[in-house]
Structures are given as structure tokens and as C-alpha cells.
Scaffold this motif. Structure first.
Motif, PDB file in Angstrom:
ATOM      1  N   UNK A  14      38.724 -11.865  23.062  1.00  0.00           N
ATOM      2  CA  UNK A  14      40.450 -11.473  22.833  1.00  0.00           C
ATOM      3  C   UNK A  14      41.162 -11.227  22.530  1.00  0.00           C
ATOM      4  N   UNK A  15      41.712 -12.400  23.848  1.00  0.00           N
ATOM      5  CA  UNK A  15      43.045 -12.922  23.463  1.00  0.00           C
ATOM      6  C   UNK A  15      43.251 -14.161  22.545  1.00  0.00           C
ATOM      7  N   UNK A  16      42.614 -14.472  22.379  1.00  0.00           N
ATOM      8  CA  UNK A  16      42.425 -15.851  20.921  1.00  0.00           C
ATOM      9  C   UNK A  16      42.470 -15.013  19.300  1.00  0.00           C
ATOM     10  N   UNK A  17      43.254 -13.197  19.559  1.00  0.00           N
ATOM     11  CA  UNK A  17      43.564 -12.836  18.199  1.00  0.00           C
ATOM     12  C   UNK A  17      44.634 -13.293  18.318  1.00  0.00           C
ATOM     13  N   UNK A  18      45.482 -13.282  19.393  1.00  0.00           N
ATOM     14  CA  UNK A  18      47.288 -13.859  20.023  1.00  0.00           C
ATOM     15  C   UNK A  18      46.983 -15.513  18.797  1.00  0.00           C
ATOM     16  N   UNK A  19      48.502 -15.108  18.134  1.00  0.00           N
ATOM     17  CA  UNK A  19      48.312 -16.827  17.526  1.00  0.00           C
ATOM     18  C   UNK A  19      48.928 -17.294  18.980  1.00  0.00           C
ATOM     19  N   UNK A  20      48.430 -19.425  19.083  1.00  0.00           N
ATOM     20  CA  UNK A  20      49.488 -20.308  19.649  1.00  0.00           C
ATOM     21  C   UNK A  20      49.575 -19.464  21.395  1.00  0.00           C
ATOM     22  N   UNK A  21      49.286 -18.204  21.839  1.00  0.00           N
ATOM     23  CA  UNK A  21      49.644 -17.944  23.427  1.00  0.00           C
ATOM     24  C   UNK A  21      48.336 -17.511  23.603  1.00  0.00           C
ATOM     25  N   UNK A  22      47.395 -17.227  23.164  1.00  0.00           N
ATOM     26  CA  UNK A  22      46.158 -16.584  23.579  1.00  0.00           C
ATOM     27  C   UNK A  22      45.435 -17.032  23.826  1.00  0.00           C
ATOM     28  N   UNK A  23      44.972 -18.313  24.005  1.00  0.00           N
ATOM     29  CA  UNK A  23      44.139 -19.534  23.666  1.00  0.00           C
ATOM     30  C   UNK A  23      44.290 -19.866  25.760  1.00  0.00           C
ATOM     31  N   UNK A  24      45.965 -20.423  25.762  1.00  0.00           N
ATOM     32  CA  UNK A  24      45.889 -20.584  26.744  1.00  0.00           C
ATOM     33  C   UNK A  24      45.712 -18.920  27.808  1.00  0.00           C
ATOM     34  N   UNK A  25      45.614 -18.215  27.507  1.00  0.00           N
ATOM     35  CA  UNK A  25      45.973 -17.161  28.709  1.00  0.00           C
ATOM     36  C   UNK A  25      44.644 -16.938  28.855  1.00  0.00           C
ATOM     37  N   UNK A  26      43.788 -17.234  28.147  1.00  0.00           N
ATOM     38  CA  UNK A  26      43.116 -16.732  28.215  1.00  0.00           C
ATOM     39  C   UNK A  26      42.066 -17.864  29.086  1.00  0.00           C
ATOM     40  N   UNK A  27      42.217 -19.074  28.917  1.00  0.00           N
ATOM     41  CA  UNK A  27      41.557 -19.753  30.304  1.00  0.00           C
ATOM     42  C   UNK A  27      42.413 -19.488  31.385  1.00  0.00           C
ATOM     43  N   UNK A  28      43.442 -19.084  31.612  1.00  0.00           N
ATOM     44  CA  UNK A  28      44.636 -18.986  33.072  1.00  0.00           C
ATOM     45  C   UNK A  28      43.314 -17.829  33.850  1.00  0.00           C
ATOM     46  N   UNK A  29      43.227 -17.070  33.437  1.00  0.00           N
ATOM     47  CA  UNK A  29      42.568 -16.560  34.538  1.00  0.00           C
ATOM     48  C   UNK A  29      41.233 -16.155  34.777  1.00  0.00           C
ATOM     49  N   UNK A  30      40.475 -16.921  34.050  1.00  0.00           N
ATOM     50  CA  UNK A  30      40.114 -17.558  34.609  1.00  0.00           C
ATOM     51  C   UNK A  30      39.543 -18.369  35.666  1.00  0.00           C
ATOM     52  N   UNK A  31      40.361 -19.174  35.473  1.00  0.00           N
ATOM     53  CA  UNK A  31      40.684 -20.462  36.226  1.00  0.00           C
ATOM     54  C   UNK A  31      40.946 -20.339  37.338  1.00  0.00           C
ATOM     55  N   UNK A  32      42.405 -19.248  37.568  1.00  0.00           N
ATOM     56  CA  UNK A  32      42.872 -18.456  39.199  1.00  0.00           C
ATOM     57  C   UNK A  32      41.822 -18.194  39.699  1.00  0.00           C
ATOM     58  N   UNK A  33      40.818 -16.887  39.030  1.00  0.00           N
ATOM     59  CA  UNK A  33      39.666 -16.541  39.751  1.00  0.00           C
ATOM     60  C   UNK A  33      38.891 -17.950  40.408  1.00  0.00           C
ATOM     61  N   UNK A  34      38.622 -19.092  39.567  1.00  0.00           N
ATOM     62  CA  UNK A  34      37.876 -20.147  40.320  1.00  0.00           C
ATOM     63  C   UNK A  34      38.364 -20.599  41.720  1.00  0.00           C
ATOM     64  N   UNK A  35      39.823 -20.265  41.669  1.00  0.00           N
ATOM     65  CA  UNK A  35      40.210 -20.566  42.500  1.00  0.00           C
ATOM     66  C   UNK A  35      40.258 -20.020  44.330  1.00  0.00           C
ATOM     67  N   UNK A  36      40.077 -18.615  44.222  1.00  0.00           N
ATOM     68  CA  UNK A  36      40.041 -17.551  45.462  1.00  0.00           C
ATOM     69  C   UNK A  36      38.756 -17.645  45.568  1.00  0.00           C
ATOM     70  N   UNK A  37      37.906 -17.916  44.837  1.00  0.00           N
ATOM     71  CA  UNK A  37      36.274 -17.506  44.867  1.00  0.00           C
ATOM     72  C   UNK A  37      35.870 -18.832  45.459  1.00  0.00           C
ATOM     73  N   UNK A  38      35.960 -20.476  44.794  1.00  0.00           N
ATOM     74  CA  UNK A  38      35.705 -21.423  45.426  1.00  0.00           C
ATOM     75  C   UNK A  38      36.052 -21.788  46.848  1.00  0.00           C
ATOM     76  N   UNK A  39      37.732 -21.950  46.385  1.00  0.00           N
ATOM     77  CA  UNK A  39      38.815 -23.173  47.376  1.00  0.00           C
ATOM     78  C   UNK A  39      38.571 -23.898  46.754  1.00  0.00           C
ATOM     79  N   UNK A  40      38.202 -24.374  46.306  1.00  0.00           N
ATOM     80  CA  UNK A  40      37.811 -26.277  45.831  1.00  0.00           C
ATOM     81  C   UNK A  40      38.689 -26.927  44.273  1.00  0.00           C
ATOM     82  N   UNK A  41      38.939 -27.105  44.953  1.00  0.00           N
ATOM     83  CA  UNK A  41      40.287 -27.916  43.645  1.00  0.00           C
ATOM     84  C   UNK A  41      39.295 -28.119  42.496  1.00  0.00           C
TER      85      UNK A  41
END
Length: 358
Positions: free
Chosen positions: A240-267
Motif C-alpha cells: 500500500x505504501x508503495x503507491x506513495x512516490x519517493x517516500x513510500x518505499x522508505x516507510x514500507x521498510x522502516x516499520x517491519x525493520x523496527x519490529x525486528x529490533x523489538x522481536x529478535x533483539x539482534x542487530x
């Protein structure tokens, strides 16, 4: 000399009228957001449904079905997809609230491990420090508030589905209505505008939707392999966020990546997920999308940025997703009238293409 003064006066009046009209339209867009947003989303959805119906008409088996039957199949698929996506979003929000205590624990362990990696021991009052900083953030309250917003989304989705059903049903007789309501040159010009919009926006939205489905599928596989929580939800969000030009792809990656920090606790795990999701974005954004879409939308990059800011200001995230098709429709309409064609040329990326679309 007098003729020049009259001409200047008329031009000034036109400019004033145009400014007042634009201000009024902006005011109506803000005030009527709850009414207009589902209608605009339904109209945009119909473009995708129409392109899908036309595509089915070219296939070996279903291509023999009449137009109304193909439209019914596409509409049913659209309704099922919308209901399923809404269900996944709301269910995921509820599960996320339950997992927040575990995520907070993993973040705390990661912070301690980071201190030890730099040769520092956790201070004796580490519990107090953590509680007074990160502990002050009430994540469950934030998640509950977000869940309430998502629950309200179901009402909007219901209206979108209803509007789309009626629009698809009445589309076949639209040309006849135009011919009766606008006979002569006006009707021909109006039909030309509609045809240009259908050709440009319909193809763009259909291809963009296919590209987003491909991107979401690749992203889901990546997150599923790593065992990321709520992989289906994050894949849908990325699409859905990839419909947004330029910043959509960046936002789409940030959210799940931030979750992996909290889920796995592994850099290390977080960096691997980030690298693979970013690689999928680069493959789609720099390789697949330019080849499939090309110059379907004739707008300058600066106009894209301004329209993105404007529609986001008016309608939030939904406005940012609709920014490109809505602004493109405006450019097409402006290009079909002598008085407004200069504005369309200024907004376009390729003036020759704009003049060709007259």
C-alpha cells in the motif's frame, strides 16, 4: 491602449476568480473529507477493476464471458480482497497489543547487550533509568488508540465497496448519458477528456497495483523466512505504501525493520532483514517499475512532490496514496481547454506529450 487595459483587466479578473475557486475547492476538500474520500477511493478503484475486466476479456477461457459477467467476477474479487485485507489489519493490531510486553523485554535485553559490547556494564540503577525513559512510553495505550482508528476504518471500507459496486454497474450506460446531457461539441470534448483519463490513469493504476502485489509478495517471503511477526500485515503495508512516490518505499521498510529490533533483539538479524527488503525495493523501483509503467503519468518530479505534500495535508495517508492519480486527472482536464492548457504544460514533465493529448 484602451484595448490593452481591458485585456489586462479581464486577465486580472480571471486570475481572481481562479484563486477564489481554488480556495473554495480546498475548503470543500477539507470540510467534506469524510464524504469525499470514500468516493474518490471508489472511483480510483473502479479504474483498476475496469483494467482487470479488460484483461480478463483477453484470456482464453474467461474471455468468452460477456462484459457484465467479467465485471461481476472482478467486483466479487475486489470485495473479497478488501474484506480480507481489513480483517488482517484489525486482527494484527489486536495481536500486536498482546506482544508488546515481550517486545519491551527484548529491547531492554538488547540495550544491556549493546552496553556490554562497548565494554560498559549496566549501572546498578539500570532498572530505574529504563523505567524513567523507555518505561514512560505507554506503548499499549498507543497501540489501543491505533486499534480504535483501524476499527473505524471498517465503516469507510464498507462505503468504498458500496460506491464501487454502483459505479461499476452504471459505467456501461455512462457514455449514453453524456451524449444526451451534452449534445454536440461539448459532449465530444467531455468524452475525449474521459477517454484520456481512462487511458492514462487506468493503465497506470492497474500496472502500479500489479507491481505493488509483486513487491508485497517478495517482502512477505523475506519476512516469512526470518520468522518476522505479522509478516502478512507488513507485506500488505509495504504494498500500500508503495503507491506513495519517493517516500513510500522508505516507510514500507522502516516499520517491519523496527519490529525486528523489538522481536529478535539482534542487530545482525535486523540488518539482514533490512538488506533483503531494501534489495526488493531497489529491484522493483529501479528495474521492474520503470519498464512496466514508463511515462504513463506525465508530471514533473517537482509537481509530484508538491501534490504529495498538498494531498497529504488535506487527507493524510489516504491523500498521499491518491496524490498521483488525482493530480494527473487535473492535468489532463486542464490540457483540454485553451484557457487552462498553459497550466497543464507547466505541471507536465513532457510538454509535447501534453499538447499531443489535446
Amino acid at each position: 491602449m484602451q484595448n490593452n487595459d481591458i485585456k489586462t483587466s479581464v486577465q486580472f479578473q480571471n486570475l481572481v476568480f481562479a484563486s477564489v475557486f481554488a480556495t473554495l475547492i480546498g475548503f470543500l476538500l477539507v470540510v467534506g473529507k469524510s464524504l469525499l474520500l470514500p468516493i474518490f477511493v471508489a472511483v480510483i478503484s473502479v479504474y483498476v477493476l475496469t483494467a482487470a475486466s479488460d484483461w480478463l476479456g483477453k484470456q482464453p477461457i474467461v474471455g468468452f464471458l460477456p462484459d457484465w459477467a467479467r465485471r461481476v467476477l472482478v467486483l466479487l474479487a475486489f470485495i473479497i480482497a478488501i474484506v480480507a485485507l481489513t480483517g488482517v489489519i484489525i486482527a494484527t493490531a489486536g495481536q500486536l497489543i498482546e506482544e508488546i510486553p515481550n517486545y519491551q523485554k527484548n529491547l531492554r535485553l538488547l540495550a544491556t547487550a549493546m552496553l556490554e559490547a562497548f565494554g560498559r556494564q549496566a549501572p546498578a540503577d539500570w532498572n530505574v533509568i529504563w523505567q524513567n525513559t523507555v518505561g514512560e512510553i505507554n506503548l499499549q495505550s498507543l497501540a489501543t488508540s491505533a486499534l480504535g482508528s483501524l476499527s473505524a476504518l471498517s465503516g469507510v471500507v464498507f462505503m468504498i465497496v458500496i460506491y464501487a459496486m454502483f459505479l461499476v454497474g452504471e459505467r456501461a450506460g455512462f457514455a449514453q448519458k453524456v451524449a444526451i446531457a451534452l449534445p454536440g461539441k461539448s459532449g465530444i470534448q467531455f468524452q475525449s477528456i474521459i477517454a484520456s483519463i481512462n487511458s492514462s490513469i487506468g493503465d497506470y493504476l492497474a500496472i502500479k497495483t500489479l507491481i505493488n502485489v509483486i513487491l508485497a509478495s517478495i517482502s512477505y517471503v523475506v519476512m516469512w523466512l526470518f520468522g518476522v511477526d505479522f509478516a502478512l500485515f507488513w507485506a500488505i503495508l509495504i504494498g500500500l505504501l508503495n503507491y506513495i512516490p519517493f517516500i513510500g518505499s522508505l516507510l514500507g521498510v522502516i516499520f517491519p525493520v523496527l519490529l525486528t529490533v523489538a522481536q529478535f533483539g539482534s542487530v545482525q538479524t535486523t540488518l539482514l532483514v533490512l538488506a533483503l527488503l531494501a534489495a526488493a525495493q531497489l529491484f522493483v523501483g529501479n528495474g521492474l517499475e520503470p519498464r512496466m509503467i514508463g511515462k504513463k503519468v506525465n508530471m514533473s518530479p517537482f509537481v509530484v512532490l508538491v501534490s504529495l505534500s498538498l494531498w497529504t495535508l488535506l487527507w493524510g495517508v489516504a491523500g498521499s496514496i491518491l496524490a498521483i492519480p488525482l493530480t494527473s486527472i487535473l492535468v489532463i482536464v486542464l490540457s483540454h481547454f485553451n484557457g487552462t492548457r498553459p497550466f497543464a504544460i507547466l505541471l507536465s514533465d513532457d510538454p509535447a506529450q501534453t499538447l499531443k493529448a489535446e
